[in-house]
Scaffold this active site. Sequence first.
Site, PDB file in Angstrom:
ATOM      1  N   ALA A 122     -52.486 -32.913 -54.943  1.00  0.00           N
ATOM      2  CA  ALA A 122     -53.369 -32.112 -54.092  1.00  0.00           C
ATOM      3  C   ALA A 122     -52.600 -30.967 -53.420  1.00  0.00           C
ATOM      4  CB  ALA A 122     -53.960 -33.026 -53.020  1.00  0.00           C
ATOM      5  N   SER A 158     -56.021 -31.429 -59.801  1.00  0.00           N
ATOM      6  CA  SER A 158     -56.562 -32.396 -58.835  1.00  0.00           C
ATOM      7  C   SER A 158     -57.936 -31.972 -58.319  1.00  0.00           C
ATOM      8  CB  SER A 158     -55.603 -32.506 -57.645  1.00  0.00           C
ATOM      9  OG  SER A 158     -56.225 -33.168 -56.567  1.00  0.00           O
ATOM     10  N   GLN A 160     -58.830 -34.005 -62.928  1.00  0.00           N
ATOM     11  CA  GLN A 160     -58.787 -35.320 -62.270  1.00  0.00           C
ATOM     12  C   GLN A 160     -59.980 -35.455 -61.341  1.00  0.00           C
ATOM     13  OE1 GLN A 160     -57.658 -35.583 -58.630  1.00  0.00           O
ATOM     14  NE2 GLN A 160     -58.533 -37.639 -58.739  1.00  0.00           N
ATOM     15  N   TYR A 162     -62.167 -37.638 -58.515  1.00  0.00           N
ATOM     16  CA  TYR A 162     -62.456 -38.715 -57.570  1.00  0.00           C
ATOM     17  C   TYR A 162     -63.977 -38.822 -57.509  1.00  0.00           C
ATOM     18  CZ  TYR A 162     -57.721 -39.031 -55.568  1.00  0.00           C
ATOM     19  OH  TYR A 162     -56.392 -39.247 -55.368  1.00  0.00           O
ATOM     20  N   THR A 203     -59.466 -41.157 -61.431  1.00  0.00           N
ATOM     21  CA  THR A 203     -58.479 -41.885 -60.614  1.00  0.00           C
ATOM     22  C   THR A 203     -59.161 -43.077 -59.957  1.00  0.00           C
ATOM     23  OG1 THR A 203     -57.169 -39.913 -60.245  1.00  0.00           O
ATOM     24  CG2 THR A 203     -56.892 -41.689 -58.653  1.00  0.00           C
ATOM     25  N   ARG A 256     -49.860 -44.068 -45.058  1.00  0.00           N
ATOM     26  CA  ARG A 256     -48.624 -43.286 -45.162  1.00  0.00           C
ATOM     27  C   ARG A 256     -48.172 -42.974 -43.745  1.00  0.00           C
ATOM     28  NH1 ARG A 256     -51.894 -39.754 -49.632  1.00  0.00           N
ATOM     29  NH2 ARG A 256     -52.296 -41.506 -51.026  1.00  0.00           N
ATOM     30  N   LYS A 294     -56.881 -43.327 -64.697  1.00  0.00           N
ATOM     31  CA  LYS A 294     -55.547 -43.213 -64.077  1.00  0.00           C
ATOM     32  C   LYS A 294     -55.420 -44.230 -62.944  1.00  0.00           C
ATOM     33  CE  LYS A 294     -52.705 -39.865 -61.508  1.00  0.00           C
ATOM     34  NZ  LYS A 294     -52.779 -40.232 -60.096  1.00  0.00           N
ATOM     35  N   SER A 314     -50.121 -46.004 -63.735  1.00  0.00           N
ATOM     36  CA  SER A 314     -49.710 -45.260 -62.534  1.00  0.00           C
ATOM     37  C   SER A 314     -49.953 -46.102 -61.291  1.00  0.00           C
ATOM     38  CB  SER A 314     -50.558 -43.973 -62.432  1.00  0.00           C
ATOM     39  OG  SER A 314     -50.355 -43.315 -61.196  1.00  0.00           O
ATOM     40  N   HIS A 359     -49.867 -44.225 -58.442  1.00  0.00           N
ATOM     41  CA  HIS A 359     -50.118 -43.097 -57.547  1.00  0.00           C
ATOM     42  C   HIS A 359     -48.831 -42.669 -56.815  1.00  0.00           C
ATOM     43  CE1 HIS A 359     -53.878 -41.079 -56.008  1.00  0.00           C
ATOM     44  NE2 HIS A 359     -52.991 -40.558 -55.169  1.00  0.00           N
ATOM     45  N   ARG A 391     -48.040 -44.338 -53.407  1.00  0.00           N
ATOM     46  CA  ARG A 391     -48.712 -43.887 -52.177  1.00  0.00           C
ATOM     47  C   ARG A 391     -49.897 -44.760 -51.811  1.00  0.00           C
ATOM     48  NH1 ARG A 391     -47.450 -38.450 -51.349  1.00  0.00           N
ATOM     49  NH2 ARG A 391     -49.500 -37.642 -50.770  1.00  0.00           N
ATOM     50  N   GLY A 421     -42.053 -41.531 -60.917  1.00  0.00           N
ATOM     51  CA  GLY A 421     -40.597 -41.676 -60.910  1.00  0.00           C
ATOM     52  C   GLY A 421     -39.853 -40.981 -62.032  1.00  0.00           C
ATOM     53  N   ILE A 422     -40.545 -40.207 -62.842  1.00  0.00           N
ATOM     54  CA  ILE A 422     -39.848 -39.474 -63.926  1.00  0.00           C
ATOM     55  C   ILE A 422     -39.036 -38.338 -63.287  1.00  0.00           C
ATOM     56  CG2 ILE A 422     -40.176 -37.916 -65.895  1.00  0.00           C
ATOM     57  CD1 ILE A 422     -40.988 -40.627 -66.803  1.00  0.00           C
TER      58      ILE A 422
HETATM   59  C1  FMN Z   1     -48.473 -34.987 -52.757  1.00  0.00           C
HETATM   60  C2  FMN Z   1     -49.212 -35.804 -53.766  1.00  0.00           C
HETATM   61  C3  FMN Z   1     -50.559 -35.609 -53.948  1.00  0.00           C
HETATM   62  C4  FMN Z   1     -51.247 -36.349 -54.902  1.00  0.00           C
HETATM   63  N1  FMN Z   1     -52.563 -36.067 -55.124  1.00  0.00           N
HETATM   64  C5  FMN Z   1     -53.222 -36.721 -56.099  1.00  0.00           C
HETATM   65  C6  FMN Z   1     -54.562 -36.397 -56.389  1.00  0.00           C
HETATM   66  O1  FMN Z   1     -55.154 -35.519 -55.803  1.00  0.00           O
HETATM   67  N2  FMN Z   1     -55.173 -37.119 -57.366  1.00  0.00           N
HETATM   68  C7  FMN Z   1     -54.539 -38.100 -58.073  1.00  0.00           C
HETATM   69  O2  FMN Z   1     -55.139 -38.735 -58.946  1.00  0.00           O
HETATM   70  N3  FMN Z   1     -53.253 -38.408 -57.826  1.00  0.00           N
HETATM   71  C8  FMN Z   1     -52.577 -37.741 -56.868  1.00  0.00           C
HETATM   72  N4  FMN Z   1     -51.271 -38.035 -56.648  1.00  0.00           N
HETATM   73  C9  FMN Z   1     -50.568 -38.998 -57.503  1.00  0.00           C
HETATM   74  C10 FMN Z   1     -49.941 -38.289 -58.721  1.00  0.00           C
HETATM   75  O3  FMN Z   1     -50.932 -37.898 -59.638  1.00  0.00           O
HETATM   76  C11 FMN Z   1     -48.957 -39.176 -59.498  1.00  0.00           C
HETATM   77  O4  FMN Z   1     -49.579 -40.401 -59.770  1.00  0.00           O
HETATM   78  C12 FMN Z   1     -47.637 -39.413 -58.787  1.00  0.00           C
HETATM   79  O5  FMN Z   1     -47.260 -38.304 -58.008  1.00  0.00           O
HETATM   80  C13 FMN Z   1     -46.556 -39.682 -59.830  1.00  0.00           C
HETATM   81  O6  FMN Z   1     -45.352 -39.969 -59.219  1.00  0.00           O
HETATM   82  P1  FMN Z   1     -44.133 -38.928 -59.031  1.00  0.00           P
HETATM   83  O7  FMN Z   1     -44.511 -38.072 -57.871  1.00  0.00           O
HETATM   84  O8  FMN Z   1     -42.983 -39.819 -58.746  1.00  0.00           O
HETATM   85  O9  FMN Z   1     -43.971 -38.141 -60.304  1.00  0.00           O
HETATM   86  C14 FMN Z   1     -50.567 -37.322 -55.681  1.00  0.00           C
HETATM   87  C15 FMN Z   1     -49.200 -37.510 -55.493  1.00  0.00           C
HETATM   88  C16 FMN Z   1     -48.519 -36.763 -54.565  1.00  0.00           C
HETATM   89  C17 FMN Z   1     -47.037 -36.986 -54.420  1.00  0.00           C
HETATM   90  C1  LIG Z   2     -59.101 -37.778 -48.330  1.00  0.00           C
HETATM   91  C2  LIG Z   2     -58.258 -38.330 -49.447  1.00  0.00           C
HETATM   92  C3  LIG Z   2     -57.195 -37.340 -49.804  1.00  0.00           C
HETATM   93  C4  LIG Z   2     -56.399 -37.748 -50.985  1.00  0.00           C
HETATM   94  C5  LIG Z   2     -55.474 -36.607 -51.240  1.00  0.00           C
HETATM   95  C6  LIG Z   2     -54.830 -36.584 -52.542  1.00  0.00           C
HETATM   96  C7  LIG Z   2     -54.080 -37.783 -52.930  1.00  0.00           C
HETATM   97  O1  LIG Z   2     -54.499 -38.464 -53.834  1.00  0.00           O
HETATM   98  C8  LIG Z   2     -52.823 -38.127 -52.323  1.00  0.00           C
HETATM   99  O2  LIG Z   2     -52.164 -39.088 -52.821  1.00  0.00           O
HETATM  100  O3  LIG Z   2     -52.398 -37.527 -51.328  1.00  0.00           O
END
Ligand code: FMN
Ligand SMILES: CCCCCCC(=O)C(=O)O
Length: 357
Positions: free
Chosen positions: A79, A106, A128, A130, A156, A165, A228, A250, A252, A255, A285-286
Amino acid sequence: MAMVCLTDFEEYAKEHLSKATWDYYAAGADECCTRDDNLLAYKRIRLRPRILRDVSVSDTRTTVQGTEISFPVGIAPTAFHCLAWHEGEMATARATEALNTCYITSTYSTCSVEEIVAAAPNGYRWFQLYVYRDRKLSEHIVHRVEALGYKALVLTVDVPYTGKRRNDIRNQFKLPPHLKVKNFDGVFQPEAAGPEEYGIPANTLDPSISWKDVYWLQSITRLPIIIKGILTKEDAELAVEHGVQGIIVSNHGGRQLDGGPASIDALSEIVDTVQGRIEIYLDGGIRTGSDVLKALALGAKCVFIGRPAVWGLAYKGEEGVREVLQILNDEFRLSMALSGCRNVAEINRNLIQFSKL
Ligand SMILES: Cc1cc2nc3c(=O)[nH]c(=O)nc-3n(C[C@H](O)[C@H](O)[C@H](O)COP(=O)(O)O)c2cc1C
Ligand SMILES: CCCCCCC(=O)C(=O)O
């Protein structure tokens, strides 16, 4: 400053982004055990290199959903790219177009899908999704991206609620007022406004989504659907039974649920269950080319990077993301050659030293 590896970009981003933005990108849930294990797990895996195999020419190309990409690394959906670079997702899209790989946009992008397509008209993209409580919102965006030429929907499924977090709570992190979730600008009505999460109306995503919503999604689109956030063989089997075209293994980026497996550790049971019926991808983690090699050896068709792309953006926008991808491509090509593989078809489980797992 010469950028040699992905952690150089991480250090740059940490130094130059505001603390709240850095903390948001870096965040893991709770004690960050799963986030950190995503990286450590690769270091526990050892390779069995083969020698004397004439690696003078190597080919990193592969296909995803029938489309050729230059190497098996794409950009995971993350995001709020405008927090890292003023052109945000438009810069990310241009970089992936230049490197001929896949960019998953995203739902929470800070440029609209129309702006992203206009910035990189020939890019290969997935969207992607939601799922909103208000299904009409989701339906509307699905039809928009389909008309714009997005090639797949990535559903997702690991965010029924946002993970806890800690630093985001401490920082009261929210999108600054000059930035918007552009795809839905003006869509959330004032009466919907109330409690917010990250500056977005809270409770808009639907925590009641279930497997029947996969059928609902299939009924409103002809695009391939990729789920995902799968981490178990049971859910992988259900995904196949529900007729989806792919899975992204995944957590995420650690997170969401803290205490779940590293995504690379979850991969094998899913590959064994799916038995090639649909494509399996992975993220989490890549950070090096040998991580990519290990994931492919364990059965991933392609991997995706989340945070490293954002670090690249923070460094130099489009150019920074290109550098991140190019470094990973170069490292992957080298790891392939040093382990005796001339092309991705030659990468298989024999490369993995299972006694050390
Ligand atoms: C800052 C941030 C925002 C993310 N936003 C989304 C998102 O909007 N939608 C989603 O499916 N995953 C989101 N993710 C998860 C990523 O798609 C992914 O699964 C994850 O970052 C992979 O791990 P890596 O950061 O170690 O490469 C987000 C991850 C991060 C770090
Ligand atoms: C209100 C939900 C925001 C999610 C933002 C994107 C995301 O997936 C993330 O991990 O950050």
